[in-house]
Write an enzyme that holds these catalytic residues in place. Sequence first.
Site, mmCIF file in Angstrom:
data_model
loop_
_atom_site.group_PDB
_atom_site.id
_atom_site.type_symbol
_atom_site.label_atom_id
_atom_site.label_comp_id
_atom_site.label_asym_id
_atom_site.label_seq_id
_atom_site.Cartn_x
_atom_site.Cartn_y
_atom_site.Cartn_z
ATOM 1 N N ASP A 1 0.867 -1.182 0.000
ATOM 2 C CA ASP A 1 0.000 0.000 0.000
ATOM 3 C C ASP A 1 0.906 1.235 0.000
ATOM 4 O OD1 ASP A 1 -1.586 2.175 0.748
ATOM 5 O OD2 ASP A 1 -2.917 0.931 1.950
ATOM 6 N N ALA B 1 -2.282 5.380 -8.027
ATOM 7 C CA ALA B 1 -2.790 6.743 -7.826
ATOM 8 C C ALA B 1 -4.250 6.708 -7.426
ATOM 9 C CB ALA B 1 -2.637 7.558 -9.116
ATOM 10 N N TYR B 2 -4.677 7.775 -6.782
ATOM 11 C CA TYR B 2 -6.104 8.040 -6.556
ATOM 12 C C TYR B 2 -6.520 8.862 -7.765
ATOM 13 C CZ TYR B 2 -10.346 9.845 -4.317
ATOM 14 O OH TYR B 2 -11.645 10.179 -4.020
ATOM 15 N N THR C 1 0.704 14.041 -14.243
ATOM 16 C CA THR C 1 -0.418 14.435 -15.090
ATOM 17 C C THR C 1 -0.345 15.868 -15.618
ATOM 18 O OG1 THR C 1 -2.818 14.828 -15.000
ATOM 19 C CG2 THR C 1 -1.678 14.983 -12.938
ATOM 20 N N ASP C 2 -1.002 16.088 -16.750
ATOM 21 C CA ASP C 2 -1.166 17.438 -17.317
ATOM 22 C C ASP C 2 -1.989 18.339 -16.384
ATOM 23 O OD1 ASP C 2 -3.383 15.751 -17.773
ATOM 24 O OD2 ASP C 2 -4.092 16.989 -19.430
ATOM 25 N N TYR D 1 -7.598 16.827 -6.872
ATOM 26 C CA TYR D 1 -6.777 15.795 -7.545
ATOM 27 C C TYR D 1 -5.504 16.428 -8.094
ATOM 28 C CZ TYR D 1 -5.217 12.788 -11.385
ATOM 29 O OH TYR D 1 -4.449 12.038 -12.261
ATOM 30 N N LYS E 1 -1.610 15.642 -7.006
ATOM 31 C CA LYS E 1 -0.607 15.133 -7.955
ATOM 32 C C LYS E 1 0.602 16.063 -7.993
ATOM 33 C CE LYS E 1 -0.720 12.053 -10.414
ATOM 34 N NZ LYS E 1 -0.233 10.660 -10.211
ATOM 35 N N TRP F 1 -4.809 12.414 -20.848
ATOM 36 C CA TRP F 1 -5.946 11.866 -21.597
ATOM 37 C C TRP F 1 -5.713 10.385 -21.962
ATOM 38 C CZ3 TRP F 1 -8.819 15.576 -25.437
ATOM 39 C CH2 TRP F 1 -9.034 16.818 -24.816
HETATM 40 N N1 LIG Z 1 -6.208 8.131 -16.678
HETATM 41 C C1 LIG Z 1 -5.767 9.287 -17.193
HETATM 42 O O1 LIG Z 1 -6.383 9.871 -18.098
HETATM 43 C C2 LIG Z 1 -4.472 9.884 -16.698
HETATM 44 C C3 LIG Z 1 -4.065 11.106 -17.260
HETATM 45 C C4 LIG Z 1 -2.875 11.675 -16.819
HETATM 46 C C5 LIG Z 1 -2.107 11.031 -15.851
HETATM 47 N N2 LIG Z 1 -2.555 9.856 -15.314
HETATM 48 C C6 LIG Z 1 -1.738 9.231 -14.267
HETATM 49 O O2 LIG Z 1 -1.368 7.936 -14.706
HETATM 50 C C7 LIG Z 1 -1.194 7.084 -13.570
HETATM 51 C C8 LIG Z 1 -1.973 5.794 -13.769
HETATM 52 O O3 LIG Z 1 -3.351 6.132 -13.898
HETATM 53 P P1 LIG Z 1 -4.454 5.066 -14.323
HETATM 54 O O4 LIG Z 1 -5.376 5.783 -15.240
HETATM 55 O O5 LIG Z 1 -3.819 3.786 -14.749
HETATM 56 O O6 LIG Z 1 -5.186 4.884 -12.920
HETATM 57 P P2 LIG Z 1 -6.106 3.698 -12.379
HETATM 58 O O7 LIG Z 1 -6.592 2.852 -13.491
HETATM 59 O O8 LIG Z 1 -7.080 4.338 -11.458
HETATM 60 O O9 LIG Z 1 -5.074 2.837 -11.531
HETATM 61 C C9 LIG Z 1 -4.520 3.291 -10.343
HETATM 62 C C10 LIG Z 1 -4.108 2.084 -9.538
HETATM 63 O O10 LIG Z 1 -3.562 2.549 -8.296
HETATM 64 C C11 LIG Z 1 -3.954 1.659 -7.300
HETATM 65 N N3 LIG Z 1 -3.925 2.255 -5.964
HETATM 66 C C12 LIG Z 1 -4.763 3.190 -5.454
HETATM 67 N N4 LIG Z 1 -4.454 3.444 -4.187
HETATM 68 C C13 LIG Z 1 -3.395 2.655 -3.883
HETATM 69 C C14 LIG Z 1 -2.625 2.449 -2.715
HETATM 70 N N5 LIG Z 1 -2.890 3.124 -1.575
HETATM 71 N N6 LIG Z 1 -1.606 1.566 -2.751
HETATM 72 C C15 LIG Z 1 -1.340 0.865 -3.867
HETATM 73 N N7 LIG Z 1 -2.042 0.996 -5.012
HETATM 74 C C16 LIG Z 1 -3.059 1.885 -5.008
HETATM 75 C C17 LIG Z 1 -5.366 1.261 -7.668
HETATM 76 O O11 LIG Z 1 -5.647 0.053 -7.006
HETATM 77 P P3 LIG Z 1 -7.123 -0.548 -6.893
HETATM 78 O O12 LIG Z 1 -7.322 -1.235 -8.196
HETATM 79 O O13 LIG Z 1 -7.008 -1.486 -5.736
HETATM 80 O O14 LIG Z 1 -8.029 0.619 -6.643
HETATM 81 C C18 LIG Z 1 -5.272 1.131 -9.182
HETATM 82 O O15 LIG Z 1 -4.947 -0.175 -9.567
HETATM 83 C C19 LIG Z 1 -1.632 7.924 -12.360
HETATM 84 O O16 LIG Z 1 -0.495 8.481 -11.756
HETATM 85 C C20 LIG Z 1 -2.466 9.032 -12.959
HETATM 86 O O17 LIG Z 1 -2.449 10.181 -12.159
HETATM 87 C C21 LIG Z 1 -3.709 9.255 -15.722
#
Ligand SMILES: NC(=O)c1ccc[n+]([C@@H]2O[C@H](COP(=O)([O-])OP(=O)(O)OC[C@H]3O[C@@H](n4cnc5c(N)ncnc54)[C@H](OP(=O)(O)O)[C@@H]3O)[C@@H](O)[C@H]2O)c1
Length: 290
Positions: free
Chosen positions: A41, A65-66, A106-107, A130, A134, A155
Amino acid sequence: MSGSSRRVAVVLGARGMLGSELLRRAPKGLEVFGVAREEADVSRLDSLRDYFRRVQPAIVVNAAAYTAVDAAEQDRAAAFRVNSDGARNGALAAREVGARFLHVSTDFVFDGKATRPYGEFAAPNPQGAYAESKHAGELAVAAAGGDWQIVRTQWVFGARGKHFVGAIARAAAERDRLTVVADQRGCPTCTHDLAPEIWRIAEEAPAGLYHASSMGECTWHELACEIVKLLGRATRVDPITTEDWNRMKPGSAPRPAYSVLEKLHLERTIGCHMPHWKDALAGFIRRGDQ
Ligand SMILES: NC(=O)c1ccc[n+]([C@@H]2O[C@H](COP(=O)([O-])OP(=O)(O)OC[C@H]3O[C@@H](n4cnc5c(N)ncnc54)[C@H](OP(=O)(O)O)[C@@H]3O)[C@@H](O)[C@H]2O)c1
């Protein structure tokens, strides 16, 4: 656990949209362990320390990430616990075992008032819980010292998880008409391309801050039109403004109006291998990943 000849990498957040693709696209020559929340965690430093001491990684990629952008407005503490404390814990625990720590960001750290792509060293001005969490995570990673990299992306869509492309594909199959925001510009980025780029950065690039996203730019409305076209649907996609959207969804977190990322640092170090977003989207739909 680790032998002397193999290099170990750990992916935190391994069940997430990006984390799962990082596992699928693990480079040859690296033994990659995907870690879900139950095993380590990120909000608990001791849990990361235990895990890293056992597997002795050379590289840690933090895709944990959250990511519930709107929910974070009501639960700031939860967002900061994972995105800020979690980033700091990961960076500290990685430093203790001599591992490189690549942190995904993130952007949203930008306020969106620019009219041309944001360079890596443009001043962040996050809006909303959020985004602030970040940005705090980025600062914590840099402050922890050690061998850190921060990779901002934007995105994101991929074969797993919830994202805009999947939502539009589903909605277009069910409805004749959609309304989509047409005054926010960014760049859609597929995990299929982003995951190998992140591994290249982790393995080959110097420490520091990088932007990694597709080439080109568009609005959500333009992206939705392209999805509908590629799927061969007749669905009408009407443009709306962010103001209209916020009226329909009160309590939505603020989003940058313009957040296209410039990839200068990547281009000047190991080169940028990201495709144009239209090619990335076409490949995604051709593979049936939506
Ligand atoms: N999605 C976008 O459009 C986007 C855009 C820009 C940047 N990002 C960045 O890209 C990265 C990956 O994003 P994603 O879209 O793949 O997110 P995601 O699908 O929500 O995955 C995040 C993962 O983090 C895990 N997590 C949450 N709290 C945790 C904790 N306390 N300890 C360990 N694991 C934990 C979650 O586990 P659970 O499955 O158990 O909840 C989930 O598997 C993040 O840093 C995000 O900020 C994303």
